[in-house]
Design an enzyme around this catalytic site. Structure first.
Site, PDB file in Angstrom:
ATOM      1  N   HIS A  99       0.823  -1.211   0.000  1.00 33.71           N
ATOM      2  CA  HIS A  99       0.000   0.000   0.000  1.00 33.71           C
ATOM      3  C   HIS A  99       0.860   1.265   0.000  1.00 33.71           C
ATOM      4  O   HIS A  99       2.043   1.247   0.367  1.00 33.71           O
ATOM      5  CB  HIS A  99      -0.925   0.016   1.218  1.00 33.71           C
ATOM      6  N   GLU A 111       1.856   5.224   1.241  1.00 30.83           N
ATOM      7  CA  GLU A 111       2.282   5.724   2.559  1.00 30.83           C
ATOM      8  C   GLU A 111       1.110   6.192   3.420  1.00 30.83           C
ATOM      9  O   GLU A 111       0.126   6.740   2.929  1.00 30.83           O
ATOM     10  CB  GLU A 111       3.246   6.891   2.335  1.00 30.83           C
ATOM     11  N   THR A 112       1.247   5.982   4.729  1.00 28.57           N
ATOM     12  CA  THR A 112       0.295   6.501   5.717  1.00 28.57           C
ATOM     13  C   THR A 112       1.042   7.384   6.710  1.00 28.57           C
ATOM     14  O   THR A 112       2.278   7.315   6.821  1.00 28.57           O
ATOM     15  CB  THR A 112      -0.394   5.368   6.503  1.00 28.57           C
ATOM     16  N   GLU A 137      -2.276  -7.295   7.077  1.00 30.95           N
ATOM     17  CA  GLU A 137      -0.990  -7.258   7.760  1.00 30.95           C
ATOM     18  C   GLU A 137      -1.007  -8.225   8.940  1.00 30.95           C
ATOM     19  O   GLU A 137      -2.065  -8.671   9.402  1.00 30.95           O
ATOM     20  CB  GLU A 137      -0.728  -5.827   8.253  1.00 30.95           C
TER      21      GLU A 137
END
Length: 216
Positions: free
Chosen positions: A13, A15-16, A86
């Site tokens: 995914h 970036e957070t 995850e």
């Protein structure tokens, strides 16, 4: 293409904010930040001309948003699979690396040493359980698409497991490969297992080097 061979593109995914803060996300549902949304769009553009038959993703927002950007140019609906989530980190979730080291030193040691049987309290998964979940899920998806190209959008820990499976590396082997946000990784699957084609392609991100997954 061989009838029993499936091509896989695995994408971490975008970036957070928690990636930036080195905070454990696990099964917590954290969405992409502005950089992550841009990375997802770039990944979608990079894969727009690929003959993708299906896009599968973790149901967590950060993976789901990334998968939608990849699926949209192909007119595909993203298919959710909880097996692509995850690793569950139990009480680690929401904590920064520094907080874990300071408050749970013994847990931190077992985590850093990649103890395959270590399960963080509060519902965490061991590396053994996590590996079996990820490889089983990816294999089951691939088996449904012989002769096709399929995209799996998931998380850094998932990418790590897939790399180890494709290169026959043990769970405790030190990591020397990159697991960057929105990197494009290519593998083959047959009933005999996974093999590596290419890893950590970030050309679509230009000069913006993605954050590496440092929790695996």
């Amino acid at each position: 293409m061989e009838a029993n061979l499936t091509r896989l593109i695995a994408v971490r995914h975008g970036e957070t904010a928690w990636n930036v803060d080195t905070r454990i996300q696990g099964h917590l549902d954290i969405g992409l930040n502005a950089t992550g949304l841009w990375q997802a769009q770039r990944a979608g553009q990079a894969l727009a001309d690929e003959p993708i038959a299906a896009v599968y993703a973790s149901d967590l927002s950060r993976a789901w948003q990334t998968a939608q950007a990849i699926a949209e140019p192909h007119g595909l609906e993203v298919q959710p699979d909880l097996g692509l989530r995850e690793r569950a980190f139990g009480r680690f979730e929401g904590m920064s690396f520094a907080e874990i080291e300071a408050t749970l030193p013994e847990d931190a040691r077992r985590w850093r040493e990649r103890d395959p049987e270590f399960e963080p309290e509060g519902g965490g998964e061991s590396l053994l359980t996590f590996r079996d979940r990820v490889t089983g899920t990816a294999s089951a998806i691939a088996a449904r698409h012989p002769g096709q190209l399929v995209v799996l959008v998931a998380h850094g820990g998932v990418m790590d497991v897939l790399y180890r499976a494709a290169t026959r590396q043990e769970l405790q082997a030190p990591r020397t490969w990159q697991l960057g946000n929105a990197a494009i990784n290519r593998m083959l699957w047959t009933p005999e297992g996974f093999s590596l084609v290419g890893w950590s392609d970030i050309a679509h991100l230009a000069t913006d080097t993605p954050l590496d997954e440092t929790t695996t």
